[in-house]
Design a protein around this motif. Structure first.
Motif, short mmCIF file in Angstrom:
data_model
loop_
_atom_site.label_atom_id
_atom_site.label_comp_id
_atom_site.label_asym_id
_atom_site.label_seq_id
_atom_site.Cartn_x
_atom_site.Cartn_y
_atom_site.Cartn_z
N GLN A 10 -2.85 1.01 10.67
CA GLN A 10 -3.06 0.01 9.63
C GLN A 10 -2.73 0.59 8.25
O GLN A 10 -2.12 -0.07 7.41
N LEU A 68 1.35 1.36 8.10
CA LEU A 68 2.30 0.37 8.60
C LEU A 68 3.46 0.11 7.64
O LEU A 68 4.61 0.04 8.07
N ASP A 69 3.18 -0.03 6.36
CA ASP A 69 4.26 -0.36 5.41
C ASP A 69 5.34 0.72 5.36
O ASP A 69 6.53 0.40 5.53
N SER A 103 7.30 0.92 8.76
CA SER A 103 8.21 -0.19 9.06
C SER A 103 9.58 0.00 8.41
O SER A 103 10.54 -0.68 8.79
N LEU A 143 6.25 -8.80 11.07
CA LEU A 143 5.31 -7.79 10.59
C LEU A 143 3.98 -8.42 10.21
O LEU A 143 2.92 -7.82 10.44
N ARG A 170 0.52 -7.34 11.96
CA ARG A 170 -0.63 -6.86 11.19
C ARG A 170 -1.87 -7.72 11.47
O ARG A 170 -2.98 -7.20 11.61
N LYS A 171 -1.67 -9.01 11.55
CA LYS A 171 -2.78 -9.93 11.82
C LYS A 171 -3.41 -9.62 13.18
O LYS A 171 -4.64 -9.58 13.32
#
Length: 245
Positions: free
Chosen positions: A175, A178-179, A182, A229, A233-234
């Motif tokens: 979490q 992730l950014d 990606s 994405l 994430r959700k």
């Protein structure tokens, strides 16, 4: 007689309801699946022929495809194989679940390898439909984690709990990362590969399905779309919440 959907709670707005294509040539099965999913909050379109289902999935981007393995025209495997090979199809990246009344172990693996996120055995119940909907709207359902599937894979509750603790740690770290991850295709692909295995052991089918879709986008298009994405994430957050409960 009490309806099996008596305790179902439909969504308050169609704008938030997932769209589902139900393809099944058996009238009874098709009616049950459509009524059950609709009362659980989904928008349904039904087909009783495989080729008709394929054309609808090509024309429209459904959130979920529920495809019977044996139908006139084309079965689940043929339909999904053609959709996955057609980048212009509306539902080329849609989550897909195969339905069948009987399933050999080898056939199950074949379906999973082809890109199906789950296999729904008929006859099924309301809890099975809730589990299927959790693949596309995990925050609306308590079955983000499938205890039965996890116990079947791990063999006992102690091992299952230990593996879920490890998954909890992995997701918390992912979490945060992730950014930047990606934006690095190679590293991200490797991370998703490991995550998919962990999800399989822990019965985290919803997160596993989103992981598969991301892997496919990275492999075929060199990167993940912003929408994919967001969904990932959700689902990751919903899985974390389920692991904490």
């Amino acid at each position: 007689m009490t309806s099996p959907f008596a305790n179902a709670h439909p969504e308050s707005s169609n704008l938030t309801c997932p769209s589902v294509l139900v393809a099944d040539d058996d009238p009874g099965s098709c009616r049950f699946l459509c009524d059950g999913l609709r009362l659980l909050g989904a928008r349904i379109e039904a087909c009783t022929d495989g080729m008709a289902a394929l054309e609808r999935a090509r024309a429209q981007a459904f959130d979920l495809l529920l495809l019977d393995c044996r139908m006139p025209g084309a079965g689940a495997l043929s339909i999904l194989t053609q959709l996955r090979g057609d980048a212009r199809a509306g539902s080329t990246d849609s989550i897909a679940v195969a339905t069948t009344a009987e399933l050999e172990p080898a056939e199950r693996q074949l379906l999973l390898d082809a890109g199906f996120s789950d296999i729904l055995l008929k006859p099924c119940g309301v809890s099975d439909l809730q589990r299927v909907l959790a693949l596309v709207q995990p925050d609306h359902d308590a079955s983000v984690l499938d205890d039965r599937a996890a116990l079947t894979t791990t063999g006992d509750a102690t091992t299952m709990r230990a593996l879920r603790l490890l998954l909890r740690e992995e997701l918390a770290l992912l979490q945060q990362e992730l950014d930047p991850l990606s934006r690095n295709q190679g590293v991200f692909s490797e991370r998703l590969h490991r995550l998919r295995s962990s999800c399989g052991f822990c019965g985290a089918a919803a997160l596993s399905s989103q992981t598969v879709l991301l892997q496919r986008q990275l492999s075929q298009h060199g990167g993940a779309t912003p929408a994919a994405l967001v969904r990932f994430r959700k689902t990751l957050l919903a899985t974390l919440q389920a692991l904490d409960s």
